[in-house]
Design an enzyme around this catalytic site. Structure first.
Site, PDB file in Angstrom:
ATOM      1  N   HIS A 307       0.849  -1.186   0.000  1.00  0.00           N
ATOM      2  CA  HIS A 307       0.000   0.000   0.000  1.00  0.00           C
ATOM      3  C   HIS A 307       0.881   1.231   0.000  1.00  0.00           C
ATOM      4  O   HIS A 307       1.942   1.230   0.618  1.00  0.00           O
ATOM      5  CB  HIS A 307      -0.931   0.013   1.225  1.00  0.00           C
ATOM      6  N   ASP A 364      -8.038  -5.106  -0.110  1.00  0.00           N
ATOM      7  CA  ASP A 364      -8.545  -5.806  -1.280  1.00  0.00           C
ATOM      8  C   ASP A 364      -8.145  -7.267  -1.327  1.00  0.00           C
ATOM      9  O   ASP A 364      -8.680  -8.034  -2.120  1.00  0.00           O
ATOM     10  CB  ASP A 364      -8.099  -5.089  -2.559  1.00  0.00           C
TER      11      ASP A 364
END
Ligand code: CMC
Length: 428
Positions: A307, A364
């Site tokens: 991320h 996700d």
């Protein structure tokens, strides 16, 4: 702490003010740097550039903190509903019972979309990705509500656009799915709550009774809350940037949907499941794929890992992982790709490459697993993300407008050819 930063350029000193946020985040205000010194700052991917001062979402990537309007995501995911969180993000405070009722009812009366939208929908081939359809149809709402193009609308007029967007996006999203499988669309049922109504429009058939499962509704509420805002990410920055040109809220959100579609952003939830399927079809050797992800000559990346801002853990992933276990148990789902996901997660978390680069599973990695268990088709996963992110986009667009932010326009360092004369075709 100093009040200013001193930048020395070509032997001359420039003082730039320091801006401090409510959570003690510090920034150097370089607004006057170019006019005073001729220099700009260079920061590709805006990795270290604050584009705005915002009071919506606080995120600390090192500590794994995410708060909407000050409220921790863990508390909201556990105790709130998606509609309440939407209100919180858009209007800046938790609603009273009455305010929530008014907001909910306002949304309910706008869930229908103009029948002519179905003609536009019919024009898409069955190969169309639902994200492309969603982006196009949200933009085409400007055709049905042309007054929304006026950048000087009153507060009430803007609010009507906000309500219409919240109300119509689930209808358009569900219709794009029904259209893609060649089934008749379902009209909204306004006696249902927001999430139940969406499930009805997605899964009810004229030939059968559709029972809405409360486990599914609870899980959907949680997923949408977790996705509702994430400060200045790629799609949100797109919404603010497009809106800064005085484009309408519909067009700005449509652009945000296109940005979200990319597999490095919201498209990752679809890409995770496709990757897990690929590993399964290849014999299930997760180590082989970890090796591929580490190989710099191989474009393959472990989808759902890493991320831009979270460097220790993604707090949304922690909540969603627990929710995934609960949902799969409650629904009695036994999905073979879950074992591959667990193996991959374990292997990556202990692998030096991933440890060194602080690459952890993100939201996700797990959201696709839940969506699959809920019966949502893979190419609708990113549409689900858009459904969740909508209140965040709206809140950010509204804040940008209310703060009267100037049109967004980055600079560049030109590295092309210096001036040269045109060469006629016969001399090249
Ligand atoms: N698999 C393998 N290597 C990776 C991965 C990955 N998923 N992510 C980053 N790296 C490596 C990358 O190759 C680089 O290595 P090196 O330093 O040796 O060159 C290093 O880690 C840093 O990567 P980066 O690309 O500079 O990091 P970034 O902050 O620009 O990118 C990211 C963040 C999310 C785009 C990236 O981690 C990625 O591509 N992840 C997979 C896609 C994904 O899951 N996206 C969903 C994000 S969560 C939903 C949302 O909020 O949008």
């Amino acid at each position: 702490m100093s009040d200013f930063a001193e930048i020395i350029l070509d032997g001359k000193s420039y003082k730039m003010p320091i801006v401090v946020g409510t959570e003690d985040e510090k920034a150097i205000d370089i607004n006057n740097l170019r006019s005073e010194s001729g220099y700009i700052t260079l920061d590709s991917g805006y990795k270290n550039t604050g584009a705005t001062e915002s009071a919506i979402t606080f995120l600390d990537g090192e500590e794994g903190i995410l708060r909407y309007r000050g409220y921790p995501i863990e508390q909201l995911a556990e105790q709130s509903s998606f509609i309440e969180v939407a209100y919180l993000l858009i209007y800046g405070k938790l609603p009273t019972e009455e305010e929530l009722e008014v907001f909910t009812n306002e949304i309910k009366i706008h869930t229908l979309v103009n029948e002519d939208m179905r003609k536009i929908l019919d024009g898409f081939p069955s190969t169309a990705h639902p994200m492309g359809i969603l982006s196009a149809l949200i933009s085409s709402l400007t055709a049905f509500y042309p007054e929304s193009l006026n950048p000087n609308q009153s507060k009430d007029e803007v609010n009507l656009t906000i309500i219409r967007l919240m109300a119509k996006l689930p209808t358009i999203a569900a219709w794009s799915y029904k259209n893609s499988i060649g089934h008749p669309v379902n009209y909204p049922k306004n006696k249902l709550d927001y999430c139940s109504n969406f499930l009805h429009m997605m899964f009810a058939y004229p030939t059968e009774d559709y029972q809405i499962d409360p486990v599914v509704v609870k899980a959907l509420n949680k997923l949408l809350i977790l996705h509702a805002d994430h400060e200045q990410n790629c799609s949100t920055s797109t919404v603010r940037l497009v809106g800064s040109a005085n484009a309408s809220l519909y067009s700005s959100v449509s652009a945000g949907i296109s940005a979200l579609w990319g597999p490095l952003h919201g498209g990752a939830n679809q890409a995770v499941i496709e990757m897990l399927e690929q590993i399964k079809a290849d014999g299930g050797d997760s180590k082989k794929f970890i090796a591929k992800a580490k190989d710099k000559d191989d474009p393959f990346r472990l989808m759902g890992f890493g991320h831009r801002v979270y460097k220790n853990f993604d707090p949304r992933a922690t909540i969603i992982k627990k929710a995934a276990d609960e949902v799969l148990t409650a629904l009695g789902v036994n999905d073979p790709i879950l074992d591959i996901a667990k193996e991959l997660e374990e292997a990556a978390l202990t692998d030096q490459y991933f440890v060194d680069r602080k690459l952890y599973p993100n939201v996700d990695f797990y959201s696709g697993i839940i969506y699959r268990a809920l019966g949502i088709p893979t190419d609708m996963f990113t549409v689900m993300f858009a459904l969740g992110r909508l209140p965040g986009w709206i809140a950010q667009w509204k804040e940008m407008r209310e703060q009267k932010e100037p049109i967004g326009r980055p600079r560049q360092v030109y590295v092309g050819e210096k001036e040269r004369n045109y060469i006629p075709m016969n001399q090249r």
